[in-house]
Design a protein around this motif. Structure first.
Motif: not given
Length: 219
Positions: A155-164, A172-174, A178-186
């Motif tokens: 998951l890649v996300q801008g901190r200042d994203d207005v639409p999202v 969602l990363a959390g 918790a559901a067992g998915h290897p997850t990378h969040l940037w």
């Protein structure tokens, strides 16, 4: 560069149009990028778009020569990529990984609604009615309704994203973890529709791919 995998790229555009991002910047990381098309929300309602990208994934897999199939996308395309990866092309777990860039994942997010002009809700266009708690279509379109197959997710996300709102990716990363998915969040500086070739985005994508793909092979 030798291809390490095939990436089905699903474009954004609010499920209404095609965004300019085509995922081509990711080809330099050892991926063959294949474009997926899907019907827009004025042409068909959810889940027709998922049906369409599943068909595109089957075609991409058939031409992959045994290489891993990954799915990715930006914005609304990232949402579809997450659904495709988490729910599977034909069965859960049959996709190697998902790469989702600034993807809206929660149709009931009040903050997302507040940020949009009155009457402008891509989710409502997609579903054919405003999202609502207890509505089966809303629940089905919510990414977190489909966890548990163990597919790795970036998951890649801008901190200042207005639409999202960035909080959607964080939450969602959390839930993925918790559901067992290897997850990378940037979570990074900037807003919506960042440049995939930007050094930090390229680096985090490369690190994720190194975790989920085998070493490059020669033909």
């Amino acid at each position: 560069m030798t291809e390490r995998g095939v990436l089905l790229w699903i474009h954004g555009g609010g499920w209404r149009a095609r965004s300019s991002e085509d995922g081509a910047a990711l080809a330099s990381l050892g991926l063959r990028v294949v474009a997926a098309d899907y019907r827009f929300s004025h042409e068909a309602r959810w889940p027709a778009q998922l049906d369409d990208v599943r068909a595109a994934a089957r075609a991409a897999r058939a031409s992959a020569g045994g290489r891993p199939l990954l799915v990715g996308g930006d914005s609304a395309g990232g949402t579809l990529a997450l659904h495709l990866a988490l729910r599977g092309v034909d069965r859960p777990g049959d996709v190697t990984a998902a790469l989702a860039y600034w993807a809206p994942v929660d149709p009931l997010d009040d903050e997302q609604r507040r940020r949009r002009p009155s009457g402008d809700d891509p989710w409502a266009d997609l579903l054919g009615h405003p999202p609502a708690a207890g509505d089966p279509a809303t629940a089905d379109a919510t990414v977190a309704s489909h966890l548990g197959a163990g597919v790795p997710v970036l998951l890649v996300q801008g901190r200042d994203d207005v639409p999202v709102p960035a909080a959607q990716a964080v939450e969602l990363a959390g839930r993925l973890l918790a559901a067992g998915h290897p997850t990378h969040l940037w979570l990074t500086h900037g807003g919506h529709a960042l440049d995939l070739a930007r050094p930090d985005l390229r680096a985090v994508t490369a690190a994720f791919l190194d975790n989920v793909l085998p070493a490059a092979r020669a033909d």
